[in-house]
Design a protein around this motif. Structure first.
Motif, PDB file in Angstrom:
ATOM      1  N   ARG A 116       0.815  -1.216   0.000  1.00 23.92           N
ATOM      2  CA  ARG A 116       0.000   0.000   0.000  1.00 23.92           C
ATOM      3  C   ARG A 116       0.853   1.273   0.000  1.00 23.92           C
ATOM      4  O   ARG A 116       0.329   2.370   0.149  1.00 23.92           O
ATOM      5  CB  ARG A 116      -0.925  -0.027   1.219  1.00 23.92           C
ATOM      6  CG  ARG A 116      -1.990  -1.109   1.092  1.00 23.92           C
ATOM      7  CD  ARG A 116      -2.678  -1.414   2.421  1.00 23.92           C
ATOM      8  NE  ARG A 116      -3.349  -0.270   3.011  1.00 23.92           N
ATOM      9  CZ  ARG A 116      -4.584   0.122   2.697  1.00 23.92           C
ATOM     10  NH1 ARG A 116      -5.272  -0.545   1.778  1.00 23.92           N
ATOM     11  NH2 ARG A 116      -5.137   1.154   3.314  1.00 23.92           N
TER      12      ARG A 116
ATOM     13  N   GLU B  25      -7.444   3.411   0.203  1.00 29.63           N
ATOM     14  CA  GLU B  25      -8.745   3.142   0.803  1.00 29.63           C
ATOM     15  C   GLU B  25      -8.587   2.259   2.027  1.00 29.63           C
ATOM     16  O   GLU B  25      -7.655   1.453   2.124  1.00 29.63           O
ATOM     17  CB  GLU B  25      -9.670   2.466  -0.214  1.00 29.63           C
ATOM     18  CG  GLU B  25     -10.017   3.345  -1.403  1.00 29.63           C
ATOM     19  CD  GLU B  25     -11.003   2.681  -2.341  1.00 29.63           C
ATOM     20  OE1 GLU B  25     -11.335   1.490  -2.099  1.00 29.63           O
ATOM     21  OE2 GLU B  25     -11.438   3.340  -3.307  1.00 29.63           O
ATOM     22  N   ARG B  26      -9.510   2.407   2.955  1.00 33.16           N
ATOM     23  CA  ARG B  26      -9.503   1.593   4.161  1.00 33.16           C
ATOM     24  C   ARG B  26      -9.897   0.152   3.826  1.00 33.16           C
ATOM     25  O   ARG B  26     -10.809  -0.078   3.049  1.00 33.16           O
ATOM     26  CB  ARG B  26     -10.441   2.192   5.210  1.00 33.16           C
ATOM     27  CG  ARG B  26      -9.870   3.454   5.828  1.00 33.16           C
ATOM     28  CD  ARG B  26     -10.850   4.143   6.774  1.00 33.16           C
ATOM     29  NE  ARG B  26     -10.159   5.079   7.643  1.00 33.16           N
ATOM     30  CZ  ARG B  26      -9.836   6.317   7.310  1.00 33.16           C
ATOM     31  NH1 ARG B  26     -10.163   6.770   6.103  1.00 33.16           N
ATOM     32  NH2 ARG B  26      -9.196   7.104   8.144  1.00 33.16           N
ATOM     33  N   GLU B  27      -9.204  -0.782   4.456  1.00 34.01           N
ATOM     34  CA  GLU B  27      -9.429  -2.182   4.149  1.00 34.01           C
ATOM     35  C   GLU B  27     -10.647  -2.740   4.882  1.00 34.01           C
ATOM     36  O   GLU B  27     -11.049  -2.244   5.942  1.00 34.01           O
ATOM     37  CB  GLU B  27      -8.203  -3.018   4.513  1.00 34.01           C
ATOM     38  CG  GLU B  27      -7.036  -2.834   3.575  1.00 34.01           C
ATOM     39  CD  GLU B  27      -5.932  -3.834   3.814  1.00 34.01           C
ATOM     40  OE1 GLU B  27      -5.197  -4.115   2.857  1.00 34.01           O
ATOM     41  OE2 GLU B  27      -5.797  -4.333   4.940  1.00 34.01           O
ATOM     42  N   THR B  28     -11.197  -3.803   4.318  1.00 26.92           N
ATOM     43  CA  THR B  28     -12.288  -4.559   4.924  1.00 26.92           C
ATOM     44  C   THR B  28     -11.905  -6.024   4.923  1.00 26.92           C
ATOM     45  O   THR B  28     -11.446  -6.548   3.900  1.00 26.92           O
ATOM     46  CB  THR B  28     -13.596  -4.361   4.139  1.00 26.92           C
ATOM     47  OG1 THR B  28     -13.968  -2.980   4.184  1.00 26.92           O
ATOM     48  CG2 THR B  28     -14.720  -5.196   4.722  1.00 26.92           C
ATOM     49  N   THR B  29     -12.073  -6.687   6.062  1.00 26.59           N
ATOM     50  CA  THR B  29     -11.732  -8.101   6.140  1.00 26.59           C
ATOM     51  C   THR B  29     -12.902  -8.947   5.660  1.00 26.59           C
ATOM     52  O   THR B  29     -14.019  -8.454   5.461  1.00 26.59           O
ATOM     53  CB  THR B  29     -11.350  -8.480   7.582  1.00 26.59           C
ATOM     54  OG1 THR B  29     -10.673  -9.747   7.578  1.00 26.59           O
ATOM     55  CG2 THR B  29     -12.571  -8.568   8.490  1.00 26.59           C
TER      56      THR B  29
ATOM     57  N   ASN C 217     -15.805  -2.796   8.624  1.00 34.00           N
ATOM     58  CA  ASN C 217     -14.455  -3.180   8.213  1.00 34.00           C
ATOM     59  C   ASN C 217     -14.004  -4.500   8.830  1.00 34.00           C
ATOM     60  O   ASN C 217     -13.286  -5.274   8.192  1.00 34.00           O
ATOM     61  CB  ASN C 217     -13.462  -2.076   8.564  1.00 34.00           C
ATOM     62  CG  ASN C 217     -13.767  -0.765   7.870  1.00 34.00           C
ATOM     63  OD1 ASN C 217     -14.508   0.062   8.387  1.00 34.00           O
ATOM     64  ND2 ASN C 217     -13.217  -0.567   6.673  1.00 34.00           N
TER      65      ASN C 217
ATOM     66  N   GLU D 109       2.917  -7.198   4.375  1.00 32.46           N
ATOM     67  CA  GLU D 109       1.628  -6.995   5.033  1.00 32.46           C
ATOM     68  C   GLU D 109       1.761  -6.944   6.556  1.00 32.46           C
ATOM     69  O   GLU D 109       0.767  -6.737   7.251  1.00 32.46           O
ATOM     70  CB  GLU D 109       0.676  -8.128   4.661  1.00 32.46           C
ATOM     71  CG  GLU D 109      -0.066  -7.905   3.353  1.00 32.46           C
ATOM     72  CD  GLU D 109      -1.154  -6.850   3.505  1.00 32.46           C
ATOM     73  OE1 GLU D 109      -2.068  -7.026   4.307  1.00 32.46           O
ATOM     74  OE2 GLU D 109      -1.047  -5.828   2.812  1.00 32.46           O
TER      75      GLU D 109
ATOM     76  N   ASP E 186      -5.640 -11.439   9.364  1.00 28.17           N
ATOM     77  CA  ASP E 186      -5.732 -10.208   8.586  1.00 28.17           C
ATOM     78  C   ASP E 186      -5.370  -9.013   9.461  1.00 28.17           C
ATOM     79  O   ASP E 186      -5.943  -8.814  10.526  1.00 28.17           O
ATOM     80  CB  ASP E 186      -7.145 -10.026   8.045  1.00 28.17           C
ATOM     81  CG  ASP E 186      -7.228  -8.998   6.924  1.00 28.17           C
ATOM     82  OD1 ASP E 186      -6.188  -8.417   6.567  1.00 28.17           O
ATOM     83  OD2 ASP E 186      -8.343  -8.788   6.400  1.00 28.17           O
TER      84      ASP E 186
ATOM     85  N   VAL F 227      -5.944  -5.401   9.369  1.00 25.87           N
ATOM     86  CA  VAL F 227      -6.930  -4.615   8.628  1.00 25.87           C
ATOM     87  C   VAL F 227      -6.515  -3.144   8.668  1.00 25.87           C
ATOM     88  O   VAL F 227      -6.698  -2.450   9.663  1.00 25.87           O
ATOM     89  CB  VAL F 227      -8.344  -4.813   9.206  1.00 25.87           C
ATOM     90  CG1 VAL F 227      -9.378  -4.137   8.298  1.00 25.87           C
ATOM     91  CG2 VAL F 227      -8.665  -6.297   9.355  1.00 25.87           C
ATOM     92  N   HIS F 228      -5.977  -2.669   7.580  1.00 22.52           N
ATOM     93  CA  HIS F 228      -5.361  -1.342   7.535  1.00 22.52           C
ATOM     94  C   HIS F 228      -6.429  -0.271   7.324  1.00 22.52           C
ATOM     95  O   HIS F 228      -6.833   0.008   6.188  1.00 22.52           O
ATOM     96  CB  HIS F 228      -4.302  -1.296   6.444  1.00 22.52           C
ATOM     97  CG  HIS F 228      -3.261  -2.360   6.587  1.00 22.52           C
ATOM     98  ND1 HIS F 228      -2.527  -2.529   7.741  1.00 22.52           N
ATOM     99  CD2 HIS F 228      -2.853  -3.332   5.740  1.00 22.52           C
ATOM    100  CE1 HIS F 228      -1.688  -3.536   7.592  1.00 22.52           C
ATOM    101  NE2 HIS F 228      -1.868  -4.046   6.392  1.00 22.52           N
TER     102      HIS F 228
ATOM    103  N   ASP G  64      -3.962  -0.216  13.746  1.00 25.37           N
ATOM    104  CA  ASP G  64      -4.832  -1.012  12.896  1.00 25.37           C
ATOM    105  C   ASP G  64      -5.285  -2.256  13.662  1.00 25.37           C
ATOM    106  O   ASP G  64      -4.465  -2.921  14.312  1.00 25.37           O
ATOM    107  CB  ASP G  64      -4.098  -1.468  11.632  1.00 25.37           C
ATOM    108  CG  ASP G  64      -3.900  -0.362  10.623  1.00 25.37           C
ATOM    109  OD1 ASP G  64      -4.711   0.584  10.609  1.00 25.37           O
ATOM    110  OD2 ASP G  64      -2.929  -0.440   9.845  1.00 25.37           O
TER     111      ASP G  64
END
Length: 607
Positions: free
Chosen positions: A224, A292-296, A331, A553, A583, A585-586, A599
């Motif tokens: 990212r 963009e904000r991550e979603t698990t 998220n 990651e 995960d 999640v950022h 995060d």
């Protein structure tokens, strides 16, 4: 890490007024002959003229700081010497608004000082300055010396030399080798006009009007756009802090992965909160990467989803409940169990003896329901007032949220702030003596620090033990740019003690039930490669599941341009051997408008 609300001067006052605690001077300065700037800077980090008065030092003004408590200006000699180790620039500390302008040719008479930002106890390097100056403007409108280009090609790969053992591992007396070490290279440019071009942002704009960039776009890059901190031997030499000599309103509002296109230029300073810093009088154009904000992924019906989330000193007066609730529901996909760190008591930082946090937790649960999530139940243990560290009066603690439609909590009476949880056997399986409970709360390892919260959960008939942690912070450690190399990480001592206690408790559980499912998670305040993590993992009792991710990651926190792991979920052998998904999640650490500096992390597995 220290909270953003901890005591700190704004970035616009990063170099405070010189004081006896932070400045190397002598009571009666000796007189030195007229010298050049490169003579004053010398070939080491400490000026050979420290404490001496110098007269008629000539230079061109390259930058003027008119604000804060470190008012002054930078000058640079337009006629450099041939030695790459000697800087041609220096800061002139005036204390009041300087009466010079960029392009003025000046002569300066004053005392050479070695100012240590934050004081000598920090271990920081010193900034060479001329203090108590008499300044004469000789002419105006002169051409400013061309900025030295700082680039991937110019910055060495090695970070710093090993310090002198005879000087407590200080590098101050070592001759600079700017072609070999990054810190030596930056020091050789201290006070000089420098420039970077088309640099990627690796630390988002923060509340102190500063950001971090890298001049090495390929150095340990994250997917990212950040820069991963992956070992103590990899300090990411391309990172530089950017501040501005201009108006705060004009400073770019950037996220990780954005680019400052074109040229960013200004004097190279050194400050307490990041070391070498370009104090820019020219900043490149912000080019957004659209981060963009991550979603698990949502857990399947047979999967248990366990998460950890540091909500950064949450109390009922905060305006972030809706945003935290949205993060948990949208998220994180409403995990079955959420370990929350930094939940404050019902009146936050008001220090009146209040320890209960039911109003804080209840407000968050209501916000989660309003966001479309489940009505979580919760468990915690109130700390004894003023014993667990964090913001004074806040009484931060860990809290379990759990979805009662998916998982049940096994309550066992007797848990309180001072009672130690133990392990017993029931029908051949491990069980807690109290639930919720705290691990060894009287042990000195937890002095002024959060005690681990332990709970016994049942999912689809299977018991899962969850340990919520918030280890001792890194406050007090020397910065990566310290004069002592390798740097001293004094805060590790307490975290190592804490990790040993948690590891021992997990071993107690596994001694009763070898195949017990144990999850130890939270804000460990240390890296997955650290000694703290190794102690937690001792004898295979636990394993940090973040190591299942690709190295690009592995991060939950961004500090000084380094994307790093502080939040972890560690699992017992039975979970590690099975199928699980991890995960990071950022959704906070890389953004300028974060609601927490951490995060969250999510683990999905089948008990």
């Amino acid at each position: 890490m220290p909270s953003r609300s901890s005591a700190r001067l704004a970035a616009l006052t990063v170099a405070a007024v010189c004081s006896a605690a932070s400045t190397v001077v002598v009571a009666a300065p000796a007189q030195a002959d007229s010298v050049r700037i490169h003579d004053i800077q010398g070939t080491t980090r400490v000026s050979p003229y420290a404490g001496q008065q110098v007269t008629d030092v000539t230079g061109i003004v390259t930058g003027v700081r008119t604000y804060g408590s470190s008012r002054g200006f930078w000058i640079q000699d337009p006629d450099p010497d041939a030695d790459p180790a000697t800087s041609e620039g220096v800061f002139v500390f005036t204390s009041s608004t300087p009466k010079v302008a960029v392009g003025d040719a000046v002569t300066v008479t004053g005392t050479v000082s070695e100012y240590v930002p934050g004081g000598t106890s920090t271990g920081n390097q010193a900034l060479t300055e001329i203090v108590r100056p008499t300044v004469t403007v000789v002419s105006s409108g002169n051409t400013v010396p061309a900025a030295t280009v700082v680039s991937a090609r110019s910055v060495p790969a090695a970070y710093a030399p090993a310090g002198d053992p005879a000087a407590n591992n200080s590098v101050n007396g070592l001759t600079l080798r700017p072609d070999t070490y990054a810190l030596d290279y930056y020091e050789s440019l201290e006070g000089m006009n420098v420039q970077v071009a088309d640099v990627r942002v690796v630390g988002a704009t923060d509340p102190y009007t500063e950001l971090w960039v890298t001049v090495k776009p390929g150095e340990n890059r994250t997917r990212r756009g950040g820069t991963v901190y992956g070992s103590y031997d990899s300090q990411n030499t391309g990172r530089l802090q950017i501040q501005s000599l201009g108006a705060v309103a004009d400073f770019p509002v950037a996220n990780v992965g954005d680019t400052l296109t074109g040229t960013t230029a200004g004097p190279l300073d050194y400050n307490q909160y990041g070391g070498y810093t370009v104090v820019a009088n020219r900043i490149g154009t912000l080019d957004s990467a659209g981060l963009e904000r991550e979603t698990t992924a949502e857990q399947k019906s047979g999967e248990l989803a366990v998460a950890t989330y540091n909500v950064e000193n949450l109390d009922p007066s905060d305006a972030t409940f809706e945003e935290h609730a949205s993060a948990i529901v949208n998220n994180l996909k409403s995990p079955d169990i959420v370990s929350l760190e930094e939940i404050q008591d019902n009146n936050g930082a008001t220090d009146d003896g209040t320890v209960a946090a039911d109003l804080t937790v209840g407000k968050l649960i209501d916000a989660i329901v309003a966001a479309g999530g489940p009505r979580y139940d919760w468990r915690s243990v109130d700390p004894t007032d003023g014993t667990d560290g964090g913001e004074p009066g806040g009484n931060i603690r860990q809290v379990f949220l759990f979805d009662p439609e998916r998982v049940s909590f096994t309550d066992r009476a007797g848990g309180d702030a001072t009672t130690a949880v133990g392990v017993t056997k029931e029908r051949g399986k491990a069980a807690l003596t109290v639930s919720p409970g705290r691990i060894a709360p009287a042990d000195t390892a937890w002095d002024s620090s959060r005690k681990p919260l332990v709970g016994e959960f049942v999912f689809r008939g299977r018991t899962v033990f969850v340990i919520a942690n918030h280890f001792n912070s890194k406050g007090g450690d020397q910065g990566l740019t310290a004069q002592y190399q390798p740097v001293v990480r004094s805060s590790e001592t307490q975290r190592h003690q804490q990790a040993a206690l948690v590891n021992s408790f997990v071993k107690d559980v596994l001694a009763v039930q070898k195949n017990a499912d144990v999850v130890a998670l939270g804000d460990i305040n240390d890296f997955e490669f650290s000694g703290t993590a190794r102690i937690l993992e001792d004898d295979g009792a636990l394993w940090s599941a973040v190591k299942s991710l690709p190295k690009s990651e592995r991060y939950s926190y961004v500090y000084q341009g380094n994307s790093q792991v502080l939040d972890q979920i560690l699992v017992s052998p039975s979970i590690r051997r099975g199928a699980f998904a991890y995960d990071s999640v950022h959704l906070n650490a890389e953004f300028n408008d974060q609601i927490s500096d951490h995060d969250p992390q999510v683990l999905r597995f089948r008990p």
